[in-house]
Write a protein that holds these residues in place. Structure first.
Motif, short mmCIF file in Angstrom:
data_model
loop_
_atom_site.label_atom_id
_atom_site.label_comp_id
_atom_site.label_asym_id
_atom_site.label_seq_id
_atom_site.Cartn_x
_atom_site.Cartn_y
_atom_site.Cartn_z
N UNK A 1 17.86 -19.32 22.54
CA UNK A 1 16.61 -19.89 22.73
C UNK A 1 16.39 -21.79 22.53
N UNK A 2 17.82 -22.29 22.50
CA UNK A 2 18.00 -23.63 23.02
C UNK A 2 17.43 -24.19 24.64
N UNK A 3 17.67 -23.13 25.26
CA UNK A 3 17.49 -23.30 25.94
C UNK A 3 16.50 -23.44 27.07
N UNK A 4 15.40 -22.11 26.43
CA UNK A 4 14.38 -22.26 26.77
C UNK A 4 13.63 -23.22 26.14
N UNK A 5 14.02 -23.78 24.95
CA UNK A 5 12.71 -25.22 24.39
C UNK A 5 13.66 -25.82 24.82
N UNK A 6 14.41 -26.17 25.67
CA UNK A 6 14.85 -27.43 26.51
C UNK A 6 13.88 -27.41 27.65
N UNK A 7 14.32 -26.59 28.26
CA UNK A 7 13.68 -26.26 29.40
C UNK A 7 12.34 -25.99 29.69
N UNK A 8 11.02 -25.74 29.04
CA UNK A 8 10.09 -25.40 28.48
C UNK A 8 9.69 -27.64 28.44
N UNK A 9 10.01 -27.68 27.49
CA UNK A 9 9.77 -29.14 27.10
C UNK A 9 9.87 -30.25 27.78
N UNK A 10 11.05 -30.44 28.79
CA UNK A 10 11.49 -31.01 29.23
C UNK A 10 10.27 -30.36 31.12
N UNK A 11 10.26 -29.32 31.27
CA UNK A 11 9.24 -28.99 32.23
C UNK A 11 8.40 -30.35 32.39
N UNK A 12 7.35 -29.76 30.94
CA UNK A 12 5.84 -29.93 30.76
C UNK A 12 6.46 -31.65 30.67
N UNK A 13 7.20 -32.22 30.11
CA UNK A 13 7.43 -33.54 29.28
C UNK A 13 7.22 -34.55 31.12
N UNK A 14 8.38 -33.90 31.58
CA UNK A 14 8.80 -34.42 33.24
C UNK A 14 7.57 -34.65 34.16
N UNK A 15 6.13 -33.65 34.41
CA UNK A 15 5.15 -33.39 34.57
C UNK A 15 4.13 -34.13 34.22
N UNK A 16 4.17 -34.46 32.52
CA UNK A 16 3.27 -35.49 32.32
C UNK A 16 3.33 -37.18 32.56
N UNK A 17 4.49 -36.79 32.11
CA UNK A 17 5.31 -38.36 32.76
C UNK A 17 4.89 -38.50 34.77
N UNK A 18 5.54 -37.62 35.26
CA UNK A 18 4.80 -37.93 36.41
C UNK A 18 3.49 -37.76 37.42
N UNK A 19 2.48 -37.62 36.31
CA UNK A 19 1.24 -37.95 36.57
C UNK A 19 1.14 -38.92 36.39
N UNK B 1 -2.91 -31.34 38.28
CA UNK B 1 -0.77 -31.25 37.58
C UNK B 1 -0.75 -30.67 36.92
N UNK B 2 -1.82 -30.90 35.72
CA UNK B 2 -2.01 -30.03 34.49
C UNK B 2 -2.32 -28.90 34.30
N UNK B 3 -3.12 -28.37 35.03
CA UNK B 3 -3.46 -27.14 35.68
C UNK B 3 -2.52 -25.93 35.80
N UNK B 4 -1.36 -26.57 36.84
CA UNK B 4 -0.55 -25.85 37.77
C UNK B 4 1.14 -26.14 37.17
N UNK B 5 1.12 -27.30 36.21
CA UNK B 5 2.05 -27.21 35.04
C UNK B 5 2.01 -26.24 34.36
N UNK B 6 0.39 -25.94 33.33
CA UNK B 6 0.99 -25.59 32.41
C UNK B 6 0.78 -24.26 32.30
N UNK B 7 -0.38 -23.98 33.82
CA UNK B 7 -0.01 -21.84 33.89
C UNK B 7 1.68 -21.68 33.84
N UNK B 8 2.34 -23.19 35.33
CA UNK B 8 3.45 -22.33 35.64
C UNK B 8 4.28 -22.21 34.43
#
Length: 263
Positions: free
Chosen positions: A143-161, A86-93
């Protein structure tokens, strides 16, 4: 592990990774649109009052439509490839999402051709239309949407796993639905509110009430759809077990469950 088993394992990760990548990147691109679920189905907005201050309608980001597929795929990858997968595919994405935003930022500053503007200068009803402005408005996210999207995505994935692995330690190989829905319940909360808070409240012009209202509806929708997609999770699990074979499937799931650290 034999060559055939290694090939099956690799092919499975490529297929699951492709589904994950496609839906995650597509959700980020179309997520700039906020749509009304009620009006889409021909109803008037419900206008629910929340604490006498917030108006709750079924307004959703367009990306929420396919986002549950990302979380279901995450759970399947977690089941067979564990935290490392999950970490590999999340950081790649995340890297590819950043790349997409960079490319879009570049192409939106290209000077449009005159004939392209001319042939698209009017709508079908004869109204004036600036296609270059429309293109830039839709695709160029701040820039806000980009930062928000990437932050939410990675945080969500790490919490999920993390939650998935913790529940797996309790349930073992049984009760897939519990660890899948449990991890989704927690991770999608972060995903739903973090991206809106950063993109539209910190960097944008939304009121806190708008963030809360849209965030709640997005969260309820994504979690509800994730539950409805539980049979798909079992179907995918069954097909994968048949493809891998019982011995290889059990071996991969055992290896996947052995690492219970957060990162």
């Amino acid at each position: 592990m034999t060559r055939n088993e290694s090939s099956k394992k690799t092919n499975l990760f490529i297929i699951l990774g492709s589904i994950f990548l496609t839906n995650a990147i597509l959700a980020e691109i179309i997520g700039v649109k906020i749509f009304s679920a009620e009006r889409t189905f021909g109803f008037e907005p419900v206008n629910w009052k929340f604490f006498g201050e917030y108006i709750l309608d079924f307004n959703l980001t367009a990306g929420a439509v396919i986002w549950p597929i990302v979380f279901v795929t995450t759970d399947i990858i977690n089941e067979y490839f564990g935290k490392k997968g999950v970490r590999k595919i999340s950081f790649l994405t995340a890297g590819l999402i950043a790349y997409v935003f960079v490319v879009i930022s570049v192409v939106t500053i290209l000077v449009p051709a005159d004939f392209w503007l001319d042939v698209n200068a009017q709508t079908p009803t004869g109204e004036s239309f600036d296609i270059s402005y429309a293109f830039n408005t839709i695709f160029r996210q701040g820039l806000g949407i980009i930062i928000g999207s990437l932050t939410a995505f990675l945080l969500g994935q790490l919490v999920d796993v993390f939650v998935f692995q913790k529940l797996r330690a309790v349930t073992g190989s049984k009760m897939i639905w519990l660890r899948a829905t449990g991890s989704t319940l927690v991770s999608q909360f972060f995903d739903s509110f973090v991206v809106l808070g950063i993109a539209f409240y910190i960097f944008g012009n939304w009121e806190l009430s708008q963030v809360i209202a849209v965030g709640i509806i997005n969260y309820v929708y994504k979690f509800s759809v994730a539950i409805l997609l539980t049979p798909l999770l079992y179907l995918g699990h069954g097909l994968i077990d048949r493809y891998l074979g019982k011995d290889l499937a059990e071996k991969m799931m055992k290896e996947a469950s052995s690492d219970r650290t957060f990162l």
